[in-house]
Structure formats: structure tokens, C-alpha cells
Design a protein around this motif. Structure first.
Motif, short mmCIF file in Angstrom:
data_model
loop_
_atom_site.label_atom_id
_atom_site.label_comp_id
_atom_site.label_asym_id
_atom_site.label_seq_id
_atom_site.Cartn_x
_atom_site.Cartn_y
_atom_site.Cartn_z
N HIS A 171 0.86 -1.19 0.00
CA HIS A 171 0.00 0.00 0.00
C HIS A 171 0.89 1.23 0.00
O HIS A 171 1.89 1.29 0.74
CB HIS A 171 -0.91 -0.01 1.23
N PRO A 172 0.60 2.23 -0.82
CA PRO A 172 1.52 3.37 -0.97
C PRO A 172 1.72 4.18 0.31
O PRO A 172 2.76 4.84 0.47
CB PRO A 172 0.86 4.22 -2.07
N THR A 173 0.78 4.16 1.23
CA THR A 173 0.92 4.97 2.45
C THR A 173 1.24 4.13 3.68
O THR A 173 2.08 4.51 4.49
CB THR A 173 -0.37 5.78 2.70
N THR A 174 0.61 2.98 3.83
CA THR A 174 0.81 2.19 5.05
C THR A 174 1.94 1.17 4.92
O THR A 174 2.36 0.60 5.93
CB THR A 174 -0.48 1.43 5.40
N SER A 175 2.44 0.93 3.70
CA SER A 175 3.47 -0.08 3.43
C SER A 175 3.03 -1.49 3.78
O SER A 175 3.85 -2.41 3.88
CB SER A 175 4.77 0.25 4.19
#
Length: 987
Positions: free
Chosen positions: A55-59
Motif C-alpha cells: 500500500h503506498p501509504t501504510t506499506s
């Protein structure tokens, strides 16, 4: 509880060097069999690791694509601990366990895409898969799942694609699948379900776009409820046992169908009216029992591109509207009882690539503009009653590759331009009433490989320009009125395999230089007016198998060099030959070969005129004969004495190899006793699991190879499966087949104490494997390797298609392809070969695996189900060996098998890193095409591998086949049936 236990194990595991790696990363590192080189435990997140998407924000890890990475072992259940995982693909690996039901009952809850295809997973399909609430795509194809399709699958609420192709599922297709209303793709093909019908409930799947039920052992009628599937684009019911008529209601609701395949069933009844199926692009109802006429309602299919109705019982004429289809590129109607004329404007509006109406009762003239679109590649019209002339327009059709017009009533001359079409590979004009001569324009047919024109009324001489056809393999022009001599230029035809010019009016002498025909297998010049001596060079043709020079005016002596040949047929009768018959042929077996030669003398009584005795000469001749009889008596007594002493010295050897046990399969000129005497350790040239191989030089100068099999005790014999042992299989196979690319078995011996000998023709260059994987590899340039591939393919094609019953070799490998002095290839070692009487029913089960590692087809290795497709996979590996120069298993690369190395290297580095660097770059394009054939042959899906006859055709046409449209064929059955079903001896 299961996942809590995994989490506990995870936290109790020894800490990694980095304490900053995310929890998702630690989960991925938990299973060592998943580790990839760049999965570094020192990273803070796994987001840059191979196959990982975050996920681009939560990794958080949201997708794993670990396809085709050679992963093995059980399914890594800890993956389902990844809380955000929505897509998981582990396809094209070697996962080999069952799937635990508990894994999906409490984990992987967010999964939308799940792909386990092309593995070795076993056991039942977990019924807990239906508990994944968000699952949209499920692919479990090409595994070994067994049992029934879980009834719980009816609980899926979002599933759009269910793909279970090619497993070993049984039971029946659940009626409850009709409740999964969200399905767009349902693919259950190639599972051997218990005999059952197509559930009527599938008609409830109104969102369905693709339904594949091929090869499912289905019986009964096609349910009319399928007519409710008004979004259906692909319908494949092939390879079943469905009966009855195609229901008319099936076409009432299908508004946007693109492909219907109903071939290879046992359907009967008439074709229904097509109603409103105006979007249909491909209609395939071939290989059924369909009867009646082709419905005129077919005219509504304005977008029709492919129409396959071959192998049925269709009657009547072809609807005129067929000629109006602008997109039609394929029309196959062969093997029916259709009659009448073809529409006169057929081809005017279409872009035909293939037109096959063979084996029908069509009559009238061939339409003038079949190649109106300029794209026609294959024109097959054999065994009909077409009359009139061959249209001149076909001479302008530069795209033509194959033209087959045999067994019709065609007359007149062949259009001059047709002789010289640049891409033409096969021209077949046999059994017509065609006249005129062979045009000099034939020099332009640079790709012509097969020219068949026998049983016509052709006249004139054979043009010198025929010597420019460097690719010519077969030239058959018997039963015509050709005159003149054989052009000297024909000695340049180095690829010539068959030359049949019998029953003409040809004359002159056979030209010097025929020694260049090193690949000639058959020479038939019978019943002409040839004269002069029989050339000694004939004796130097290494693969000549059939020689017929009968019914001519040949004179002089029979060349003793003919003894060098290994002939299945020799006919020199009805000539003017004289002198002695060569010793090899001076026996009763060849009597008919020499009849009708008044001056021919030799050891055969009755060939030469008997002397007449006048009354005044009786006394003289009586004394002469008395002297001869006395001398013969002395010789007999001396011979008996010599034999007695020799017999005493040979008594022990005779006990081991009783002459009554010798069996011969070909005519030969050596003594079996002599072979036994020469089996010394000094002559050993090879040793393997089955025995030793000796090189034996006989007193007559002939060289043979002798395999002495190891003795097998009773216990070992019983441990082998119920098939015949290697000796019996070899004898049963090679003793009954004849082909230029199959090694000859001269004779064999089996004594009572388990001593077994097999005597073969000697192949001076040994095996392909020895040559290819040694310092001698540099001697195998690309043209040589290419020809080896074709030779071996032709040998295997003979086993699969021309033997009755077909033979599956089961141990095709480079070490079992032997090379003669000219690098001609022959298939050898039939110790595990199988007469495959069950080919039509599918694969046959073996009790043990036969074959060699690196060559064994995947489905054979883990299901023990074998058919001819197993040989084709092994041959594909041989092709990859020829191209790469690498062994099937590379010891320097952790024994990685060649197929996986080639596919992965192609994906990562391209072709340059695959092709053997010792091969010249000028052959790059041809090598690339052969590589494609090898990759098709080694497809992991058996049904997509072409037949060996098709492989031979692809290899022979490798430099000339233009590209055709792609994506038009079923993903599970791409082989063109017309190549296999009515090809005869033409490839």
C-alpha cells in the motif's frame, strides 16, 4: 486457533538482524522456501522485494506475485496472516502438498484474486475457499486436485472467475453452481467427471461470458436452458459424449456470442436454425455426428470469421450466402457428404487464409476468385468431383503455401504462374486428367518441397530449372507421358528423399553425380526407356531403402557396390543385364528382383538359359557332370570334417546362444555365429543400465552394433511393471516397423539362460547427446542441427501416426538419437516403448515412470498418465538442447532443468542469452523459429502441444510460413485437425 498458533511461533522465533523490518516482512521470511535473493531481512519494509506490492501509504503488503520462481514444498500457510493481502499468485511453481482447509477459514479474508495454477497440489479442493467473502478470481487449474467440486462453492457471492481446468476431479458438476449468479467465467475443462449431464441450472448464470466444459465425459443432451445466457461469448463443449441435436433455443438468447466449440463429441441430429446469433464470429461444431443441411440461417452471421463443421455427416449444398462473409478467413468442411457446386463468387469478398472442402461430393468448377483477398495460404479440395480447369487467378496468389487438388476430374493445363509461386511448399495434383508440361517457371518456387503429379496426362520433358529447387524433398510424377532424360541439374537436389518417375516414356542414361542424393530414400524409375549401365554411385547412397529400375533397357553388369545398401525392396527385373549377381543378393529371397534378364547368371537356378545336349555331345557332358559330382563329394566330406572340429570348439558358445533362438527382421549377409565370436571386451563402445554395446566388424567388411542386455533375475523381473521387459519391447517394436529415421534392428537372440543380444545397424557418429555435450559440438553447425531435428521428428511422427497401433517411445532424449556418417539422425532404444492402443481414449496409466530426468513431461512425472504428448514434450527438450548446446539438467546450475532455464532466461535476458554462441549469427531468424517450436512442444499443458505430424510440418516450413491471425483458437486445443485427419503421407 491455527493462525494464533502461527503468530505465537512467529514471535517466539529468533529475532532477525534488523529490528526495523515490518511485521509483514517478518511473516514473509517465516517460510525459507519462499526466500528470494533480494529478500533482505535488513530492509525496513518488504515493499521493494521481488513479487511484493505494498500500500503506498501504510506499506502493508497488498499483493504477492511469486509466479514461475521454482518454489517448492508445501503451501506457505503463514501468508494468510498478512492482514491486507488482496491478491496472491503462486502459479507455475512446484508446490506439492494439499491445501489445509483451516488456512482459509480464518485467514486471507481480504483476498480478491487467488491463483495456484500450474503446480503439483493434491488432495481435495478446500470447501472453506467459499468463506472468502471478497474473492472474485479463483484459478486452481493444472494441478492434481481430486474428489468433487465442493458443494459449498454455491455460497460464493462475488466470484466472477472459477477455473479448475486439467485436474483429476471426479463426481459430477454440481447443480448448485447455478446459484453463483456473479460468474462471468466458468472453466471446468479436462476433468474426468463421472458420466453425467450438463446441469440445466447453468442456464441461471446470466452474467456468464465464457463456459468451458471440454473433455469432461459429459453425456446426454445440450440443455436448452443455455439459451438464457445472453452475454455468453465463449462456449466450449468439445471432447464429450453429448447426443441429440443442438437445441434451437440455444441461439434464441445468445446476442453477443463470439465462439462456440462443440467438436469431438458424438452429437447427432440436424443443425438447428441459427436464429438471432448475428454477432457470432467463430462457429466450430466439428468432429460430431451432425447430419442434415448447413442451415441457410447461417447467412445472418455477418461477422463470421471462422466456420468449422468438418468430420460430421452433413449433406446438401453449401449456402450461397457463405460467399458474402467479408471477415471469413477460415472455412473447413472436410469429411462430410456435401454435394453440389461451390458458390461462384466464393472468395470475392472474403479474406480466406484456409479453405478445406476435402472428402465430400462437390462438383463443378473451382470458383475463379478464391484468392480474391490475396491472403489464401492453404487450399485443400482433395477427393471430390471438381471438373474443368484450374483457375488462372490461383497463379497470382502469392500467399499460397499448400495446394491439394488430388482425386478430382480436373483437366486442361496447370496455370504457368502456379508452378512458380514463391511460398508454395506443397503442390498436389495427383489423379486428375491434367495435361501439358511442367513449366520452366517452376524455378521460382524456391520453397517447393513436395511436388506430386502422378496419374495425369502430363507430357514433355522435365525442365532443367527443376534443379534450382534446393528445398525439393519429394518429386512424384509416375503414370504420365513424360519424355526425355532426367536433367543433369537434378543432381544438385541434395534434400531429395523420394524420386518416383515410373510408368512414363523417359529415356537416356542416369546422370553421373547422383551420389549427391545423400538423403534419397526411394528411387523408382520403373517402366521407362532408360538405358546404359546402372551407376555404381547408387551403392553409396547411405539411406536408400527402395530401388526399382525394372522394365527398362539397362545393360551391363549389376554393380557390386549395391551390396552397400540396406534395401527393403530391390527390383532390377526385365532389363538387359548380364554377368553375376552380387553375392548378397544371390539367394532365393531376391529371385523376383532379377527375372527377365536373359544374360544374367549367378547362384539362382532358372535365371539363365539351360544348355541343350545333342545326341553326339551326350558322352562329353556326362563325363563333365560326373567329374563335377565327384569333386562336390570330396568338398562335402572335407567340409563335414572341418565343421566337426569347429563344432567341438564352439560347443560352449552354442549352448549359450542357440541358433534356433535367432530371429531376423531384415535381409542381411552375415552369420549370427560370427557375431557371437566377436563379442570381446576390446569391442565395447558403450555401457548403460540395460547392458553393453559392442562394435562388431564382420568378415565381409560390414559393421554392426550389438547390444548385450544384462541378465535379469526373476525377482527383478517381477519388480518391473506388467509391461514387457526391454528386450521384448525392443523386438516387438523394431521388428515390425520400417522407416529411414528409425534405427534398424537386423536380428536378435534370446537364450534360455537370460542372455539376450540385439544386432543393429552401426551408426558411426554415435549419439546426438555425446556429440552435443562434448568437445565435438563445434562440428554441429546450425544446418546440421536443423536437419537432425527434422529427421528425429519424422521418426517420431512415423511412430505416432503411421504405426497401427501407435507407438509411444517413452524415452526420447538426445542419447537415444543416433547419427550416421552423414549426421542423418535415427531414433533408437525402444526398451520402454509402448504400443498405445488407448490413444483415442486419452492417456494410459503406467505403474512406473519410464524415461530420463530432464525429459519427462510434467503430467507423466506426477500422474503416471502417458500418451504421445509425453514424447512430444521430450522432443521439445531435444530441440532446446540443439539450440542452447546445454544438457537437459545442468550440474553447474544446481541441476536446473533446461525448460525452466530457457523460459526464465528468455523472460529476463532475451534470446541472445539462450542461443548457443558457437552458432553463426546469420542463422538467427531460423534458430528463433525453431526455438518457438521447442517451447510449444514443452508446454506444461499436454493438450496445447502439437502432434508430431504438425511438428514436422512446422519444422519443414520454418523459413517460409507467413504469420496468420492469432488468438482465434481455443486456449486448450490449438492443433489444426485438418493436418492430422486427412493428410495421408503428406506433412
Amino acid at each position: 486457533m491455527f493462525h494464533l498458533f502461527l503468530l505465537l511461533l512467529l514471535f517466539l522465533s529468533p529475532p532477525h538482524p534488523s529490528l526495523s523490518l515490518t511485521q509483514d516482512g517478518l511473516i514473509l521470511l517465516h517460510y525459507p522456501n519462499l526466500h528470494l535473493p533480494d529478500w533482505n531481512p535488513l530492509d525496513s519494509t518488504p515493499c521493494n522485494w521481488t513479487g511484493v506490492t505494498c500500500h503506498p501509504t501504510t506499506s502493508a503488503v497488498t499483493a504477492l506475485n511469486l509466479s514461475n520462481l521454482q518454489l517448492s514444498g508445501p503451501f506457505p500457510t503463514s501468508i494468510c496472516l498478512l492482514p491486507s493481502l488482496s491478491s496472491l499468485s503462486l502459479s507455475f511453481n512446484n508446490l506439492n502438498s494439499s491445501l489445509p482447509s483451516s488456512t482459509f477459514s480464518s485467514g486471507c479474508a481480504r483476498l480478491r484474486h487467488l491463483d495456484f495454477s500450474q503446480n503439483i497440489l493434491t488432495g481435495p479442493i478446500p470447501n472453506t475457499l467459499s468463506s472468502l467473502p471478497n474473492l472474485i478470481y479463483l484459478d486452481l487449474s493444472f494441478n492434481n486436485f481430486s474428489g468433487e467440486i465442493p458443494a459449498s462453492f454455491s455460497h460464493f457471492r462475488r466470484l466472477e472467475s472459477l477455473i479448475l481446468v486439467n485436474n483429476i476431479l471426479n463426481g459430477t458438476i454440481p447443480f448448485s453452481l447455478g446459484n453463483v449468479s456473479t460468474l462471468k467465467t466458468l472453466d471446468l475443462a479436462y476433468n474426468h467427471f463421472l458420466t453425467g449431464t450438463i446441469p440445466k441450472s447453468l442456464g441461471n448464470l446470466t452474467n456468464l461470458e465464457g463456459l468451458w466444459l471440454a473433455g469432461c465425459d459429459l453425456v446426454g443432451l445440450i440443455p436448452s436452458s443455455l439459451g438464457n445466457l445472453n452475454r455468453l461469448q465463449n462456449l466450449d463443449l468439445s471432447r464429450n459424449m453429448l447426443t441429440g441435436a443442438i437445441p434451437e433455443t440455444l441461439f434464441l438468447g445468445l446476442k453477443s456470442i463470439i465462439q462456440i466449440e462443440l467438436y469431438e463429441n458424438f452429437l447427432s441430429g440436424e443443425l438447428p436454425e441459427m436464429m438471432n446469433v448475428t454477432e457470432l464470429e467463430r462457429f466450430d461444431a466439428s468432429v460430431n455426428g451432425l447430419s442434415g443441411k448447413i442451415p441457410s440461417e447461417l447467412c445472418k452471421l455477418k461477422k463470421l470469421e471462422s466456420l468449422n463443421l468438418y468430420d460430421n455427416k452433413l449433406q446438401g449444398s453449401l449456402p450461397e450466402c457463405i460467399a458474402g462473409f467479408e471477415n471469413l478467413y477460415e472455412l473447413k468442411l472436410f469429411n462430410n457428404t456435401l454435394k453440389g457446386t461451390l458458390p461462384s463468387d466464393l472468395g470475392n469478398n472474403s479474406m480466406f487464409q484456409t479453405l478445406d472442402v476435402s472428402y465430400n461430393h462437390f462438383s463443378g468448377e473451382i470458383p475463379a476468385n478464391l484468392c480474391g483477398g490475396g491472403t489464401l495460404q492453404e487450399l485443400m479440395m482433395i477427393y471430390n468431383s471438381f471438373s474443368g480447369r484450374i483457375p488462372e487467378s490461383l497463379g497470382n496468389c502469392k500467399s499460397l503455401i499448400r495446394v491439394r487438388l488430388r482425386n478430382n476430374n480436373l483437366s486442361g493445363t496447370v496455370p504457368e504462374a502456379l508452378w512458380g509461386l514463391p511460398h508454395l511448399y506443397l503442390l498436389e495434383l495427383v489423379e486428375n486428367s491434367l495435361s501439358g508440361s511442367i513449366s520452366n517457371a517452376i524455378s521460382g518456387a524456391k520453397n517447393l518441397s513436395i511436388l506430386l503429379m502422378s496419374r495425369n496426362m502430363f507430357s514433355g520433358s522435365i525442365p532443367d530449372s527443376i534443379g534450382l529447387l534446393e528445398s525439393l524433398v519429394e518429386f512424384v510424377a509416375s503414370h504420365n507421358s513424360l519424355t526425355g532424360s532426367i536433367p543433369i541439374s537434378m543432381v544438385k537436389l541434395s534434400q531429395l528423399d523420394r524420386l518416383v518417375l515410373s510408368d512414363n516414356e523417359l529415356s537416356g542414361e542416369i546422370s553421373e553425380g547422383i551420389g549427391e542424393w545423400r538423403k534419397l530414400n526411394e528411387l523408382d524409375l520403373a517402366n521407362n526407356k532408360f538405358e546404359g549401365n546402372i551407376p555404381k554411385e547408387l551403392g553409396n547412397l547411405p539411406v536408400l531403402n527402395y530401388l526399382d529400375l525394372s522394365g527398362n533397357h539397362f545393360s551391363g553388369e549389376i554393380p557390386f557396390e549395391l551390396q552397400n545398401l540396406k534395401l527393403d525392396l530391390l527390383n532390377l527385373s526385365n532389363n538387359q543385364l548380364s554377368g553375376d549377381i552380387p553375392p548378397l543378393y544371390a539367394n532365393e529371397n531376391y529371385r523376383k528382383s532379377f527375372l527377365g534378364n536373359q544374360g544374367l547368371c549367378g547362384g539362382l537356378s532358372g535365371l539363365c538359359p539351360r544348355p541343350t545336349f545333342g545326341e553326339n555331345k551326350n558322352t562329353k557332358y556326362v563325363w563333365i557332370f560326373r567329374f563335377i559330382f565327384v569333386l562336390a563329394g570330396v568338398v562335402f566330406v572335407v567340409g563335414v570334417a572341418w565343421f566337426y572340429f569347429k563344432f567341438k570348439n564352439f560347443k560352449k558358445m552354442k549352448k549359450r546362444f542357440n541358433m534356433s533362438k535367432w530371429r531376423s527382421f531384415h535381409k542381411h549377409g552375415f552369420s549370427e555365429f560370427e557375431i557371437v565370436k566377436l563379442l570381446s571386451e576390446d569391442n565395447v563402445i558403450g555401457s548403460g543400465a540395460s547392458g553393453k554395446v559392442y562394435k562388431v566388424v564382420l568378415s565381409n567388411g560390414e559393421v554392426v552394433a550389438v547390444k548385450k542386455l544384462w541378465a535379469v533375475n526373476k525377482v527383478e523381473t517381477e519388480s518391473v511393471d506388467s509391461e514387457k521387459d526391454g528386450f521384448e519391447a525392443e523386438v516387438e517394436t523394431l521388428g515390425n516397423i520400417r522407416h529411414k529415421n528409425i534405427v534398424r534392428l537386423w536380428c536378435c537372440c534370446k537364450s534360455g539362460d537370460n542372455n539376450k543380444l540385439l544386432v543393429y545397424e552401426y551408426m558411426s557418429n554415435g549419439s546426438l547427446g555425446d556429440f552435443l555435450h562434448s568437445s565435438k559440438k563445434c562440428l554441429l553447425d546450425w544446418p546440421t542441427r536443423y536437419k537432425i531435428a527434422i529427421d528425429a521428428a519424422e521418426g517420431l511422427s512415423y511412430l505416432h501416426h503411421d504405426c497401427v497401433p501407435p507407438i509411444v517411445h517413452r524415452d526420447v532424449k538426445s542419447n537415444n538419437i543416433l547419427l550416421d556418417s552423414e549426421f542423418g539422425a535415427k531414433v533408437a532404444d525402444f526398451g520402454v516403448a509402448k504400443f498405445f492402443r488407448g490413444v483415442s481414449q486419452g492417456a494410459e496409466s503406467m505403474s512406473v515412470i519410464a524415461g530420463s530426468y530432464g525429459y519427462i513431461a510434467p503430467e507423466y512425472a506426477y500422474t503416471l498418465r502417458v500418451n504421445e504428448k509425453s514424447d512430444i514434450y521430450s522432443f521439445g527438450v531435444v530441440i532446446l538442447e540443439l539450440i542452447t548446446g546445454r544438457p537437459p539438467l545442468d550440474p553447474e546450475n544446481e541441476d536446473k532443468d533446461l525448460v525452466n532455464w530457457v523460459t526464465s532466461t528468455l523472460d529476463q535476458k532475451g534470446e541472445d542469452q539462450v542461443i548457443d554462441r558457437t552458432l553463426e549469427i546469420k542463422h538467427r531468424e531460423e534458430i528463433s523459429k525453431v526455438l518457438s517450436v521447442g517451447l510449444i512442444c514443452t508446454s506444461s499443458l499436454p493438450i496445447t502441444r502439437p502432434s508430431m505430424r504438425r511438428v514436422v510440418k512446422m519444422l519443414q516450413e520454418i523459413t517460409s510460413v507467413p504469420k496468420s491471425r492469432s488468438g482465434r483458437f481455443s486456449p486448450y486445443y490449438q492443433e489444426e485437425a485438418s493436418e492430422n485427419d486427412h493428410q495421408g503421407n503428406i506433412v
